[in-house]
Design a protein around this motif. Structure first.
Motif, PDB file in Angstrom:
ATOM      1  N   ILE A  24      39.849  46.725  24.345  1.00 61.77           N
ATOM      2  CA  ILE A  24      39.691  46.161  25.672  1.00 61.77           C
ATOM      3  C   ILE A  24      38.544  46.125  26.088  1.00 61.77           C
ATOM      4  O   ILE A  24      37.821  45.461  26.897  1.00 61.77           O
ATOM      5  CB  ILE A  24      40.939  46.407  26.697  1.00 61.77           C
ATOM      6  CG1 ILE A  24      40.889  45.494  27.987  1.00 61.77           C
ATOM      7  CG2 ILE A  24      40.757  47.816  27.049  1.00 61.77           C
ATOM      8  CD1 ILE A  24      40.880  44.050  27.745  1.00 61.77           C
ATOM      9  N   ASP A  25      37.920  47.226  26.170  1.00 58.28           N
ATOM     10  CA  ASP A  25      36.564  47.575  26.783  1.00 58.28           C
ATOM     11  C   ASP A  25      35.730  46.868  25.953  1.00 58.28           C
ATOM     12  O   ASP A  25      34.565  46.127  26.790  1.00 58.28           O
ATOM     13  CB  ASP A  25      36.158  49.165  26.470  1.00 58.28           C
ATOM     14  CG  ASP A  25      34.769  49.562  26.929  1.00 58.28           C
ATOM     15  OD1 ASP A  25      33.857  49.628  26.344  1.00 58.28           O
ATOM     16  OD2 ASP A  25      34.741  49.730  28.392  1.00 58.28           O
ATOM     17  N   LEU A  85      40.394  53.060  33.000  1.00 54.01           N
ATOM     18  CA  LEU A  85      41.022  51.626  32.974  1.00 54.01           C
ATOM     19  C   LEU A  85      41.217  50.946  34.467  1.00 54.01           C
ATOM     20  O   LEU A  85      40.950  50.041  34.671  1.00 54.01           O
ATOM     21  CB  LEU A  85      42.531  51.961  32.444  1.00 54.01           C
ATOM     22  CG  LEU A  85      42.579  52.179  30.866  1.00 54.01           C
ATOM     23  CD1 LEU A  85      43.747  52.792  30.706  1.00 54.01           C
ATOM     24  CD2 LEU A  85      42.092  51.023  30.074  1.00 54.01           C
ATOM     25  N   THR A 177      44.180  44.407  30.853  1.00 53.41           N
ATOM     26  CA  THR A 177      43.708  45.789  31.345  1.00 53.41           C
ATOM     27  C   THR A 177      44.806  46.749  32.197  1.00 53.41           C
ATOM     28  O   THR A 177      45.263  47.926  31.955  1.00 53.41           O
ATOM     29  CB  THR A 177      42.509  46.057  32.049  1.00 53.41           C
ATOM     30  OG1 THR A 177      41.614  45.287  31.453  1.00 53.41           O
ATOM     31  CG2 THR A 177      41.934  47.407  32.218  1.00 53.41           C
TER      32      THR A 177
END
Length: 405
Positions: A24-25, A85, A177
């Motif tokens: 996701i990053d 996050l 996220t």
């Protein structure tokens, strides 16, 4: 891979969350790319301001990484991952509702701060959970998650943008996220209390010959990779008359090759001297880079991109497990600090690569710039490996003399 049946429940959960977090990053990192033309049209920023927008991520990461890595060694991985996050979710929401360049730069900066919390902590969590013999392949899987996120971010962002506007990609990513955040909160267990021994003398660690070699290898690989991003698209467009979509496909091929080779190189690092693997990778990178400038057809360019991507993956994958082994030998357990340093080397390459590419292509043709960089990587790679061998032999001789006395 044969080690998967041997994984415990906590190892499987930890690996799954690290994959999701790194994915996701990097997906968020590349999500912005297809939406840049929209912001360029609506906000009409200068080229300098667009450069500041993209570099603000790396600048924030460089500032915050040496702070967050050591903190995770003291307070635990779970808390730091939750903080990261939260930062990623906030930055993505800020992107969705930005109506000025200042807000976009702020969002990108916050994204870099969040990455400084998640990257080294996620890698440190893997080092906590897995023994040295398994770390090589596991770290390779982590790099594959990074490359997959990078690979899919731009296409997903472009598709969502075309489907329902510029806010949708960011809102969807923010929702993903938040889901990841909730899962980490409920299912990732806190580690046992951190030991006071988990401290690292950073100055001495960086002076370690093997760490210095790893730092040099990471810098050379990242500078080379990031240098190609601003220079190669223009060069290929002029030389082969290809479309932006085709350029995106070529970079996707490079990223895919990177992701496929990383677990292989990581697994080999537990059976073969990892420094030899890094050396082979960096020399391969130097050898294959000129083919990008010499390619005369689209297929030749695609093959060259794949070889360059595979070389970078082969170079970087052994560095992660090897840093963990160096920490193990020191007995400190300060993996967060060690991987924060890796993140800093990565960040320096992200800043220096495009800068070097811009300077070189201002005074030289792009093809000449690529060949010069390849020659520099080749020369520095050999020099660093010779220096490493010399220092290791010197230490071995000194230890032998002390035993005889």
């Amino acid at each position: 891979m044969t080690f998967f049946p041997k994984m415990t429940k906590s190892q499987r959960i930890g690996l799954l969350f690290v994959i999701l977090i790194l994915f996701i990053d990097m997906m968020l990192y590349s999500l912005l790319i297809p939406i840049v033309p929209y912001f360029t049209e609506t906000l009409q920023p200068s080229s300098t301001m667009m450069g500041i927008l993209f570099s603000s991520y790396a600048v924030a990461m460089l500032i915050a990484t040496p702070i967050f890595g050591p903190i995770s060694d003291r307070i635990g991985r779970r808390i730091m991952l939750l903080i990261g996050l939260i930062g990623l979710a906030l930055s993505t929401i800020l992107f969705a509702f930005s109506d000025s360049l200042a807000l976009l730069i702020t969002a990108r900066f916050v994204q870099g701060l969040a990455a400084a919390a998640t990257w080294p902590t996620a890698l440190a969590l893997l080092a906590d959970l897995f023994p040295p013999k398994m770390r090589g392949a596991i770290m390779g899987i982590a790099l594959t998650a990074i490359s997959t996120g990078t690979l899919l971010g731009a296409p997903i962002g472009g598709w969502l943008f075309e489907a329902s506007g510029h806010r949708t990609p960011f809102l969807v990513a923010a929702a993903f996220t938040v889901i990841n955040l909730v899962l980490v909160y409920f299912f990732l267990k806190d580690e046992s209390s951190r030991s006071e021994s988990e401290k690292l003398q950073v100055g001495g660690f960086l002076r370690h010959p093997q760490v210095a070699f790893i730092a040099g290898v990471v810098l050379l690989a990242e500078i080379s990779l990031c240098l190609l991003e601003p220079t190669l698209p223009v060069f290929l467009t002029e030389k082969l008359s290809i479309t932006p979509a085709t350029i995106g496909l070529l970079f996707a091929i490079m990223t895919l090759a990177y992701g496929l080779i990383a677990p292989v190189a990581g697994s080999l690092s537990s059976r073969v001297n990892p420094f030899t693997l890094m050396f082979v990778g960096i020399i391969s990178l130097a050898v294959f880079m000129p083919f990008l400038a010499l390619a005369e057809t689209l297929w030749q360019s695609a093959l060259a991109m794949a070889l360059v991507g595979a070389s970078v993956g082969f170079t970087l994958s052994p560095t992660l497990a090897t840093l963990g082994e160096i920490i193990d030998r020191g007995g400190s357990g300060a993996y967060g600090t060690a991987y924060s340093l890796f993140n800093m080397f990565h960040g320096v390459g992200m800043v220096a690569g495009p800068l070097a590419g811009g300077i070189l292509t201002d005074v030289l043709p792009a093809s000449a710039a690529i060949i010069i960089v390849a020659a520099s990587v080749f020369s520095f790679g050999i020099l660093m490996y010779v220096m490493l061998r010399f220092k290791q032999n010197s230490l071995t001789r000194s230890a032998g003399k002390e035993m005889k006395m």
